[in-house]
Write a protein that holds these residues in place. Sequence first.
Motif, PDB file in Angstrom:
ATOM      1  N   VAL A 577       6.766 -23.331   4.965  1.00  0.00           N
ATOM      2  CA  VAL A 577       5.614 -22.559   5.441  1.00  0.00           C
ATOM      3  C   VAL A 577       6.057 -21.260   6.124  1.00  0.00           C
ATOM      4  O   VAL A 577       5.347 -20.255   6.067  1.00  0.00           O
ATOM      5  N   VAL A 578       7.230 -21.276   6.770  1.00  0.00           N
ATOM      6  CA  VAL A 578       7.745 -20.034   7.357  1.00  0.00           C
ATOM      7  C   VAL A 578       8.066 -19.033   6.251  1.00  0.00           C
ATOM      8  O   VAL A 578       7.751 -17.835   6.360  1.00  0.00           O
ATOM      9  N   LEU A 579       8.680 -19.519   5.175  1.00  0.00           N
ATOM     10  CA  LEU A 579       8.985 -18.644   4.041  1.00  0.00           C
ATOM     11  C   LEU A 579       7.688 -18.124   3.415  1.00  0.00           C
ATOM     12  O   LEU A 579       7.589 -16.944   3.053  1.00  0.00           O
ATOM     13  N   SER A 580       6.687 -18.999   3.319  1.00  0.00           N
ATOM     14  CA  SER A 580       5.395 -18.591   2.769  1.00  0.00           C
ATOM     15  C   SER A 580       4.745 -17.521   3.642  1.00  0.00           C
ATOM     16  O   SER A 580       4.165 -16.555   3.136  1.00  0.00           O
ATOM     17  N   TYR A 581       4.854 -17.687   4.960  1.00  0.00           N
ATOM     18  CA  TYR A 581       4.304 -16.695   5.900  1.00  0.00           C
ATOM     19  C   TYR A 581       4.993 -15.348   5.719  1.00  0.00           C
ATOM     20  O   TYR A 581       4.334 -14.299   5.658  1.00  0.00           O
ATOM     21  N   ALA A 582       6.316 -15.370   5.638  1.00  0.00           N
ATOM     22  CA  ALA A 582       7.057 -14.119   5.460  1.00  0.00           C
ATOM     23  C   ALA A 582       6.669 -13.438   4.154  1.00  0.00           C
ATOM     24  O   ALA A 582       6.526 -12.211   4.090  1.00  0.00           O
ATOM     25  N   ALA A 583       6.492 -14.249   3.093  1.00  0.00           N
ATOM     26  CA  ALA A 583       6.107 -13.685   1.799  1.00  0.00           C
ATOM     27  C   ALA A 583       4.707 -13.077   1.861  1.00  0.00           C
ATOM     28  O   ALA A 583       4.465 -11.985   1.335  1.00  0.00           O
ATOM     29  N   ALA A 584       3.786 -13.779   2.510  1.00  0.00           N
ATOM     30  CA  ALA A 584       2.417 -13.267   2.628  1.00  0.00           C
ATOM     31  C   ALA A 584       2.387 -11.970   3.425  1.00  0.00           C
ATOM     32  O   ALA A 584       1.688 -11.018   3.062  1.00  0.00           O
ATOM     33  N   LEU A 585       3.156 -11.921   4.502  1.00  0.00           N
ATOM     34  CA  LEU A 585       3.191 -10.721   5.327  1.00  0.00           C
ATOM     35  C   LEU A 585       3.859  -9.568   4.573  1.00  0.00           C
ATOM     36  O   LEU A 585       3.448  -8.404   4.691  1.00  0.00           O
ATOM     37  N   GLY A 586       4.885  -9.882   3.781  1.00  0.00           N
ATOM     38  CA  GLY A 586       5.565  -8.848   3.004  1.00  0.00           C
ATOM     39  C   GLY A 586       4.652  -8.218   1.963  1.00  0.00           C
ATOM     40  O   GLY A 586       4.588  -6.985   1.838  1.00  0.00           O
ATOM     41  N   VAL A 587       3.936  -9.060   1.223  1.00  0.00           N
ATOM     42  CA  VAL A 587       3.001  -8.537   0.219  1.00  0.00           C
ATOM     43  C   VAL A 587       1.869  -7.771   0.909  1.00  0.00           C
ATOM     44  O   VAL A 587       1.438  -6.714   0.435  1.00  0.00           O
ATOM     45  N   SER A 588       1.397  -8.299   2.034  1.00  0.00           N
ATOM     46  CA  SER A 588       0.312  -7.626   2.763  1.00  0.00           C
ATOM     47  C   SER A 588       0.735  -6.237   3.217  1.00  0.00           C
ATOM     48  O   SER A 588      -0.053  -5.284   3.148  1.00  0.00           O
ATOM     49  N   ALA A 589       1.987  -6.107   3.683  1.00  0.00           N
ATOM     50  CA  ALA A 589       2.473  -4.794   4.123  1.00  0.00           C
ATOM     51  C   ALA A 589       2.433  -3.795   2.976  1.00  0.00           C
ATOM     52  O   ALA A 589       2.016  -2.637   3.156  1.00  0.00           O
ATOM     53  N   LEU A 590       2.847  -4.219   1.796  1.00  0.00           N
ATOM     54  CA  LEU A 590       2.828  -3.329   0.624  1.00  0.00           C
ATOM     55  C   LEU A 590       1.397  -2.948   0.250  1.00  0.00           C
ATOM     56  O   LEU A 590       1.114  -1.785  -0.070  1.00  0.00           O
ATOM     57  N   VAL A 591       0.499  -3.930   0.293  1.00  0.00           N
ATOM     58  CA  VAL A 591      -0.903  -3.667  -0.056  1.00  0.00           C
ATOM     59  C   VAL A 591      -1.546  -2.737   0.970  1.00  0.00           C
ATOM     60  O   VAL A 591      -2.257  -1.792   0.618  1.00  0.00           O
ATOM     61  N   PHE A 592      -1.289  -2.995   2.263  1.00  0.00           N
ATOM     62  CA  PHE A 592      -1.881  -2.160   3.312  1.00  0.00           C
ATOM     63  C   PHE A 592      -1.418  -0.705   3.192  1.00  0.00           C
ATOM     64  O   PHE A 592      -2.203   0.224   3.350  1.00  0.00           O
ATOM     65  N   ASN A 593      -0.129  -0.535   2.912  1.00  0.00           N
ATOM     66  CA  ASN A 593       0.435   0.822   2.890  1.00  0.00           C
ATOM     67  C   ASN A 593       0.091   1.583   1.621  1.00  0.00           C
ATOM     68  O   ASN A 593      -0.227   2.779   1.662  1.00  0.00           O
ATOM     69  N   HIS A 594       0.168   0.897   0.477  1.00  0.00           N
ATOM     70  CA  HIS A 594       0.106   1.610  -0.808  1.00  0.00           C
ATOM     71  C   HIS A 594      -1.209   1.426  -1.572  1.00  0.00           C
ATOM     72  O   HIS A 594      -1.539   2.258  -2.418  1.00  0.00           O
ATOM     73  N   ALA A 595      -1.938   0.347  -1.305  1.00  0.00           N
ATOM     74  CA  ALA A 595      -3.211   0.136  -2.001  1.00  0.00           C
ATOM     75  C   ALA A 595      -4.394   0.560  -1.129  1.00  0.00           C
ATOM     76  O   ALA A 595      -5.275   1.291  -1.575  1.00  0.00           O
ATOM     77  N   PHE A 596      -4.404   0.114   0.123  1.00  0.00           N
ATOM     78  CA  PHE A 596      -5.529   0.419   1.017  1.00  0.00           C
ATOM     79  C   PHE A 596      -5.301   1.690   1.830  1.00  0.00           C
ATOM     80  O   PHE A 596      -6.254   2.271   2.340  1.00  0.00           O
ATOM     81  N   GLY A 597      -4.060   2.116   1.963  1.00  0.00           N
ATOM     82  CA  GLY A 597      -3.764   3.319   2.732  1.00  0.00           C
ATOM     83  C   GLY A 597      -4.046   3.187   4.211  1.00  0.00           C
ATOM     84  O   GLY A 597      -4.402   4.171   4.870  1.00  0.00           O
ATOM     85  N   PHE A 598      -3.874   1.990   4.764  1.00  0.00           N
ATOM     86  CA  PHE A 598      -4.095   1.805   6.198  1.00  0.00           C
ATOM     87  C   PHE A 598      -3.014   2.538   6.999  1.00  0.00           C
ATOM     88  O   PHE A 598      -1.854   2.578   6.582  1.00  0.00           O
ATOM     89  N   PRO A 599      -3.378   3.081   8.161  1.00  0.00           N
ATOM     90  CA  PRO A 599      -2.389   3.822   8.958  1.00  0.00           C
ATOM     91  C   PRO A 599      -1.374   2.927   9.651  1.00  0.00           C
ATOM     92  O   PRO A 599      -0.378   3.398  10.178  1.00  0.00           O
ATOM     93  N   GLY A 600      -1.615   1.643   9.673  1.00  0.00           N
ATOM     94  CA  GLY A 600      -0.729   0.702  10.355  1.00  0.00           C
ATOM     95  C   GLY A 600      -1.496  -0.570  10.621  1.00  0.00           C
ATOM     96  O   GLY A 600      -2.491  -0.872   9.953  1.00  0.00           O
ATOM     97  N   ALA A 601      -1.032  -1.342  11.594  1.00  0.00           N
ATOM     98  CA  ALA A 601      -1.697  -2.600  11.928  1.00  0.00           C
ATOM     99  C   ALA A 601      -1.622  -2.834  13.421  1.00  0.00           C
ATOM    100  O   ALA A 601      -0.711  -2.352  14.099  1.00  0.00           O
ATOM    101  N   ASP A 602      -2.598  -3.564  13.926  1.00  0.00           N
ATOM    102  CA  ASP A 602      -2.592  -3.960  15.326  1.00  0.00           C
ATOM    103  C   ASP A 602      -1.340  -4.797  15.594  1.00  0.00           C
ATOM    104  O   ASP A 602      -0.906  -5.581  14.741  1.00  0.00           O
TER     105      ASP A 602
END
Length: 728
Positions: A577-602
Amino acid sequence: MSKDVPGRVPARWLRIVVPTALILIWLALAGIGGPTFGKLSAVSSNDQASFLPASAESTEVQAWQKRFTDSGSIPAIVVVEAAETIPKSELATTYAHLGTKLGQVEGVQTPAEGETTSVAGPIPSKDGHAVQYIVPVSDANGVKTVVADLRAVAAQTVPEGTQVWVTGPAGLTADLVNAFGGIDGILLLVAVAAVFVILLLVYRALLLPFLVLFTSIFALCAAILIVYLFALWGWITLSGQSQGILSILVIGAATDYSLLLVARYREALEQEPSRWVAILRAWKAAFEPIVASGTTVILALLCLLFSDLNSNRSLGPIAAIGIVFSLFSALTFLPALLAIFGRASFWPFRPVLGGRPQKHDEGVTLAGLEGVHGLWRRVGGLIARRPRVTWIVSFVLLAACALGLTQLKANGVQQTDVILSPSDAVDGQAVVAKHFDAGSGSPVLIVAPQSDGDAVLAATEKTDGIASAAFYTGGGRPQPGTAAQPVAKDGHVLIQATLVAEPDSAAAEAVVKELRGSLATDGSVLVGGVTAIALDTNETAQSDLAKIIPIVLAVILIILMLLLRSILAPVLLIGSVVLSYAAALGVSALVFNHAFGFPGADAAVPLFGFVFLVALGVDYNIFLMTRVREESLLLGTRPGILRGLGLTGSVITSAGVVLAATFAALAVIPILFLVQIAFIVAFGVLLDTVLVRSLLVPAASYDIGRAIWWPSKLWRDRSNVERAEVSS
């Protein structure tokens, strides 16, 4: 397996009294708790300053500020922009009149003795194209209403050919409250609708989806009642984000627990003629995994009590209350409903005694997969034939996804980026930054000993990023160069410094860090204000992440060891589950930066994502491994793994889809934090359900074999010889 469950039908009076009493109790809880939905906003706060610990430097400055001003006002900035240069003659007439009208709005701070208004302005810009007013809003609980009134008065009073905005801390807070306005209605409606559609597809029944939804909604009503009372009594700090997460968590968790019980009930109905015996058998079989799962989530959430941020610390018990009522509802209310409706719950596809006719197994049958067909038979066959390849490939895919963590920007965002919907305050902030020092209305507050006041003021004025600075002299906005004497309280003076940059920007935070480093070397000078609050919040959230993650992992590991009577299996589950969490956060970072164009995260996003994903991810592994252990006691470990996977595959996958859909509903609230949490948890749950629980964990367990139960009796019992893995 039925040998452990009494086959005798309960007495008639028990069949009448127990379900009736349970249903009446839940109806009463829902009847009392339901109306409190609309009252939660009255006991919630979105004031970032209230989330900080008392030891934070900005919190100390807030306490000093109250001694100086005796006012808890929040500044609103009203900015008027004109296409043409504003004549100076109009400043003393038309624009002065606007300032007077703004000061008369109910909720605006009353003027000090000898003054006609508490509003500072009109203040013209250097380019002559804008005028601003600083309006102190004293009604902190009614900011939304006061700002709406300010906007209405300003729109009616400004000259033709100009535009007006209400921004500043008060304007942004009002728009934030408006953005949270859909939590009571829209969010719940979207979540319930999504779950209902999924349940219809899963069960292909008309009545059962309603029974499960009633279970979830009644659990939420009871949880809302307790949370409302705790917030009303001041025991917890309720925020808009906590309110939204509570609704989603209860709907998702209660539905997941219901799915597990319903699956066991269907199995029992195919083996028992009496629906009463079937529900008792299903309840006993589902009790341990549901309670273990719920306890794991509750304890993981309560680990947030170790947080230094009040918002995080309060979310722990708020969410835990929701899970408690999800457990109670799934284990009391739903069984009562299922017992009453019996096989009719599944209409038009009612379970029949003896089960559905099974297709003849052709060719080679793997031990443990007898009677398993379709997708889960193929998945089980893949794991049995290529266990090592399966888990290694799954591991590599997850590790590759986790590489995206290097692009995660969770250092906080500007408040103007938090609101994703159109915002008058956000637009107004851009106008202020265009024509004035962007920090106008949100000064840096510096508390210094009176004896050092002149030196601290001089050092502040010389600091890069500070446009101006002055002592607080009472009577409204301080004027540089004034002859008035600084107000002194308990041997200290207050300095107000205007920033060049926007007060919630990274540049402004850098200025605060510089001031703290140069002015507060001996701790006698304190630096606070809006920017310092944001800085302290981000830094506290990051320290919480490093502190709480090990605590959560330790708590979950202990629970799994007690549940599975093993050491190796829990370590495997925690690692997955730790590996799954890291993978989910990694994909989310790519999506936030390059797909949604979010300026960052809380800064709190990684912590919230961790708590939900790890706790909920372990949920599904508990559902799987408790069934695997049950089957392994009868069949041996490797056949038990395949059997457990085959029997739980569809129900756990359905539960994962339901939970992902409910968390995805958070995205309807136009708040950056909630949209990001929605994506992280929804994607992470699907990733965990489809890849980790379906392939990685069972394949790795199959590859390890009986040693997975080390050092329990199941590992030591040599008489429990596994069947041949392949039989004709």
